[in-house]
Design an enzyme around this catalytic site. Structure first.
Site, short mmCIF file in Angstrom:
data_model
loop_
_atom_site.label_atom_id
_atom_site.label_comp_id
_atom_site.label_asym_id
_atom_site.label_seq_id
_atom_site.Cartn_x
_atom_site.Cartn_y
_atom_site.Cartn_z
N CYS A 1 0.84 -1.20 0.00
CA CYS A 1 0.00 0.00 0.00
C CYS A 1 0.88 1.25 0.00
CB CYS A 1 -0.95 0.06 1.18
SG CYS A 1 -2.05 -1.34 1.35
N TRP B 1 -3.34 -2.54 -1.38
CA TRP B 1 -3.09 -3.97 -1.56
C TRP B 1 -4.10 -4.68 -0.67
CZ3 TRP B 1 -1.54 -8.31 1.27
CH2 TRP B 1 -1.01 -9.38 0.53
N ASN C 1 -2.74 2.44 5.69
CA ASN C 1 -1.91 1.26 5.49
C ASN C 1 -1.89 0.47 6.79
OD1 ASN C 1 -1.27 2.30 3.00
ND2 ASN C 1 0.87 2.74 3.47
N GLY C 2 -2.00 -0.85 6.70
CA GLY C 2 -1.95 -1.67 7.91
C GLY C 2 -3.20 -2.52 8.06
N LYS D 1 6.39 -4.71 -2.29
CA LYS D 1 7.82 -4.55 -2.00
C LYS D 1 8.08 -4.54 -0.50
CE LYS D 1 12.12 -3.68 -3.00
NZ LYS D 1 12.93 -4.74 -3.62
N GLU E 1 8.48 -15.48 -8.32
CA GLU E 1 7.97 -14.14 -8.04
C GLU E 1 7.55 -13.41 -9.31
OE1 GLU E 1 9.97 -12.07 -4.16
OE2 GLU E 1 11.30 -12.45 -5.84
N GLU F 1 17.00 -18.95 -3.26
CA GLU F 1 16.80 -17.58 -3.72
C GLU F 1 16.55 -17.53 -5.23
OE1 GLU F 1 16.47 -13.43 -3.90
OE2 GLU F 1 16.07 -14.94 -2.37
N LYS G 1 13.14 -16.00 -6.98
CA LYS G 1 13.13 -14.95 -8.02
C LYS G 1 12.28 -15.39 -9.20
CE LYS G 1 14.24 -12.00 -6.28
NZ LYS G 1 14.46 -12.42 -4.99
N HIS H 1 15.10 -38.98 -1.88
CA HIS H 1 14.13 -39.16 -0.81
C HIS H 1 12.74 -38.68 -1.21
CE1 HIS H 1 17.21 -40.40 2.09
NE2 HIS H 1 17.98 -39.48 1.52
N ARG I 1 5.44 -0.68 -4.35
CA ARG I 1 5.04 -1.28 -3.07
C ARG I 1 3.98 -2.34 -3.25
NH1 ARG I 1 6.62 1.70 1.45
NH2 ARG I 1 4.86 0.98 2.67
#
Length: 607
Positions: free
Chosen positions: A2, A74, A100-101, A602, A486, A479, A483, A502, A27
């Protein structure tokens, strides 16, 4: 997660709000809106979708005013639609709020307000704030906001306007970042610096439960008791062009290409007279008494922490646990004053990580934070701070922040090991020189992207891609896989190479793509065996390895991407770059929005 922007001055607020929101797109958001105070009252225009949709809607109406607030949402409570978009207005239409929150007690507050006759039109937790402020409003907007936030449980950054108060607006925060920009004859609020950087470089950083009264000429900040608070001005010293694309198609590629400079800026100032030097002190006596180190982070920062565990334990011989911040405080970790907690966060505002920090501090641990953003909440609440100085990172998928977080962790590991005497002088100097050479090495990798792009063009339609590695390469695989998923939306998983037999190998079939970093000398033969296992079952394989291994691997796999012949202990800093580039090219070829992937934000400022 947001974005908030607010403006009071003498210019038309709408273009300033829209431009500020564009700077906050990174964001993450799924709807947007503005509220502007006009002679007719508070006018709200909002809609689902990108800012371009909001701009089209605003073109069809005449909205002029010198006071306004804007928001990119968001979705948390309620689906993304026009009604749930911010700003939200109060029962009378006098008051508009952006938020926001997450408000955790919104159900109880909603029931109370409904009993007082307030009607709700959205599914959000934010709408209760607009009604609550109106419930407390008796002509003093600052007091109404103060009274309201005392009743809110959860996290919030607020911007509040009222048609009775045409000379300014009110802002407040708790656990969600908010700054106040200081101009000349005009002032601002924003959830992040880029939104207002073209207008001012001087800001106040609000602390938890502080309320700001912002007019054209004045900014007054109050604590929860309504007492004025003296604040220091924070001056932003990075260039606005650092937050622009500068000719690159996407911020992500720009930021990958900035990795050499970012790594240099992290490492070079901390090497003095051939030794690692920090602004803070960890003496041998302190380190000898240290029973355990905890490393805490989310997402990319967590993966950096996994590398940190390997290298601190290997070099300094101190036990290390790595925790996901979202799990850390809920497992009641056994922490005391003989523990060090290393907090990793690009933004310094990641809410789960911030709460983990507070939990550790409450239990007596010393806090060392590795953070990019100067003046962020995590840095202000830490005992020691190691800034990465990577510069603004706008793309949602983190790239240069990861390389710099690794660089910082290597410096920490070397410093601890040197103080404890667990490494030789020769190894210490060799590794320091290797770190100082990292910018040149990464530059060399960036100068040879063609093979990565070519291989991506052959596999961008894959439905599933697996990453395998051992030791530090397993951390790299996690990582690299993150990427890819995402930004390309391709299903991807990372596995330790030894785990293939396994169960995981059941997923390998003819044509399955497997990506494998192989940079660790002592595990080279083991990983070659794992590659042979997947090749025998029809997999296509891309390997990232040092140039010295090219001849051994080129006939075994489908593509070898080489990095210079760096020592295996520091290879992760450079070996991640080809994995980032591969994810980037796959996403571009698929036509994805690389900088703003769907559903992601973000800076994650809600639990």
């Amino acid at each position: 997660m947001c974005g908030i922007i607010g403006y009071i001055g003498r210019r038309n607020a709408v273009p300033i709000l829209l431009n500020g929101l564009k700077k906050l797109e990174y964001r993450g958001y799924d709807s947007a809106g503005v509220a502007v105070c006009t002679d007719e009252g508070v006018s709200v225009v909002k809609c689902r979708g990108r800012l371009s949709s909001l701009e089209c809607k605003l073109e069809n109406c005449t909205l002029n005013g010198t006071l306004g607030i804007g928001h990119t949402r968001w979705a948390t409570h309620g689906e993304p639609n026009d009604v749930n978009s911010h700003p939200h207005i109060s029962e009378s239409g006098k008051i508009a709020v952006v938020h926001n929150g997450i408000i955790e007690n919104y159900v109880q507050l909603k029931n109370f307000l409904m009993s007082k006759g307030f009607r709700f039109v959205s599914d959000t937790d934010t709408e209760i704030i607009a009604h609550l402020v109106e419930y407390h409003y008796n002509g003093n907007l600052v007091q109404a906001v103060l009274d309201s936030i005392k009743e809110l449980k959860g996290s919030f950054a607020l911007g509040v306007v009222c048609s009775d108060c045409m000379d300014g607006f009110v802002a407040a925060r708790k656990d969600s970042p908010l700054i106040v920009g200081i101009g000349k004859g005009e002032n601002y609020i924003a959830s992040d610096i880029p939104a207002i950087l073209e207008h001012t470089r001087d800001v106040y950083i609000l602390e938890d439960m502080e309320v700001a009264e912002v007019t054209r000429e004045n900014i007054n900040i109050y604590n929860l008791y309504g007492q004025k608070v003296d604040k220091q001005i924070f001056h932003v010293d990075w260039d606005i062009t650092a937050a622009e694309k500068s000719g690159y198609e996407y911020f992500m590629m720009k930021e990958i290409c900035e990795e050499p400079k970012a790594v240099k800026d992290t490492i070079s100032p901390r090497i003095m007279d051939g030794k690692v030097a920090f602004d803070f002190s960890y003496t041998r006596e302190y380190l000898e008494k240290l029973e355990k180190i905890y490393i805490v982070g989310c997402g990319t920062a967590y993966h950096a922490g996994v590398v940190g565990k390997y290298i601190i334990e290997k070099l300094a011989r101190i036990p290390v646990e790595v925790d996901l911040a979202s799990e850390f405080r809920y497992r009641d970790p056994m922490i005391n004053d003989k523990n060090l907690v290393i907090i990793i966060s690009q933004s310094g505002e990641t809410i789960d990580t911030l709460f983990a920090l507070r939990e550790a501090k409450k239990k007596g641990a010393r806090i060392l934070s590795i953070v990019n953003v100067v003046g962020s909440t995590i840095t202000r609440e830490s005992d020691d701070v190691l800034y990465t100085w990577a510069g603004p990172e706008i793309a949602v998928a983190s790239t240069k922040a990861y390389n710099t977080q690794l660089s910082a962790l290597y410096l920490v590991a070397l410093h601890f090991a040197y103080e404890r005497g667990t490494i030789s002088q020769e190894f210490y100097m060799k590794t320091i020189n290797g770190l100082l050479d990292m910018p040149r090495v990464i530059e060399q990798v960036l100068g040879n992207m063609e093979n990565i792009q070519k291989f991506a063009s052959m596999h961008y339609n894959a439905s599933s891609i697996f990453y395998i590695g051992r030791g530090l390469d397993y951390a790299l695989s996690m990582e690299g896989s993150l990427k890819l998923k995402e930004i390309s939306y391709i299903h991807s998983e990372a596995y330790a190479g030894g785990e293939l037999k396994h169960g995981t190998i059941a997923l390998i079939e003819d044509g399955t793509l497997v990506v494998s970093p192989i940079t660790q000398e002592y595990l080279f033969e083991k990983m070659v065996s794992n590659i042979k296992e997947v090749k025998a079952r029809g997999a296509q394989v891309m390997v990232i390895t040092q140039e010295r291994h090219l001849q051994e691997l080129k006939d075994l796999v489908d593509m070898v991407i080489t990095i210079p012949d760096v020592d295996h202990i520091i290879a992760p800093i450079v070996a991640i770059t080809p994995l980032q580039l591969f994810a980037y090219y796959v996403a571009v070829l698929k036509g994805c929005d690389v900088d703003k992937p769907r559903n992601l934000a973000k800076s994650v400022t809600v639990e």
